[in-house]
Design a protein around this motif. Sequence first.
Motif, PDB file in Angstrom:
ATOM      1  N   GLU A   3     -36.659  32.693-103.265  1.00  0.00           N
ATOM      2  CA  GLU A   3     -36.878  30.909-103.025  1.00  0.00           C
ATOM      3  C   GLU A   3     -36.054  30.327-103.900  1.00  0.00           C
ATOM      4  OE1 GLU A   3     -41.512  30.149-102.737  1.00  0.00           O
ATOM      5  OE2 GLU A   3     -41.592  31.543-101.752  1.00  0.00           O
ATOM      6  N   HIS A   4     -35.737  30.651-104.991  1.00  0.00           N
ATOM      7  CA  HIS A   4     -34.950  29.903-105.821  1.00  0.00           C
ATOM      8  C   HIS A   4     -33.507  30.301-105.795  1.00  0.00           C
ATOM      9  CE1 HIS A   4     -38.288  28.544-107.232  1.00  0.00           C
ATOM     10  NE2 HIS A   4     -38.348  27.806-107.428  1.00  0.00           N
ATOM     11  N   ASP A  21     -31.157  36.518-104.402  1.00  0.00           N
ATOM     12  CA  ASP A  21     -30.871  37.394-103.780  1.00  0.00           C
ATOM     13  C   ASP A  21     -30.315  37.798-104.294  1.00  0.00           C
ATOM     14  OD1 ASP A  21     -32.952  39.014-102.284  1.00  0.00           O
ATOM     15  OD2 ASP A  21     -32.930  37.766-100.538  1.00  0.00           O
ATOM     16  N   ASP A  76     -35.901  35.882-107.502  1.00  0.00           N
ATOM     17  CA  ASP A  76     -36.259  35.089-106.366  1.00  0.00           C
ATOM     18  C   ASP A  76     -35.817  34.303-105.114  1.00  0.00           C
ATOM     19  OD1 ASP A  76     -38.199  33.190-105.625  1.00  0.00           O
ATOM     20  OD2 ASP A  76     -38.852  32.207-107.776  1.00  0.00           O
TER      21      ASP A  76
END
Length: 171
Positions: free
Chosen positions: A120-121, A124, A118
């Motif tokens: 966005e959190h 990656d 994720d």
Amino acid sequence: PPVSYMHICETESFSMGVFLLRGGACIPLHDHPGMNGMLKVLYGTLRIACMDALPAAAAAPPPPPAPGPCLRALLRSRQHYTPASPPCLLSPHTDNLHQIDAVDGPAAFLDILAPPYDPEHGRDCHYYRLLEGPPAGAEPALPREVWLLETAPAADFWCGGEPYPGPRVCP
């Protein structure tokens, strides 16, 4: 492709799939930030090199000259895994950096990550390159400290997709 991925299931808590590697294929050195993982060989033989990121330390030797920021790591193990082996487990702090090579022919492994990627959190994948090679001659003793450079995946690495033909797994 040298590597294919068969997506099975993903929830907010985990992702599950199977990676298929051609003989001699490699999933380059990469990480799973903030994630736990399990790799279970289903077919063939894999050589998995596992590393831990080390905290910045004042007493650490300086990194070799590099074109970008470096990460100090501990190369902990380089082991062969077969279907008879226990799974290779990783946590956010242990064995989270790893490279996976197919040995002596094609191989497949079940891959479970919790939580799933994720971006966005902060979850990656990042790829790395070992800055110094092993010394000439014998394989160096492990564990040993190494320096890594964050990089794009190698040009000869890409991952294709395969359809999952099995039963529905997600609730």
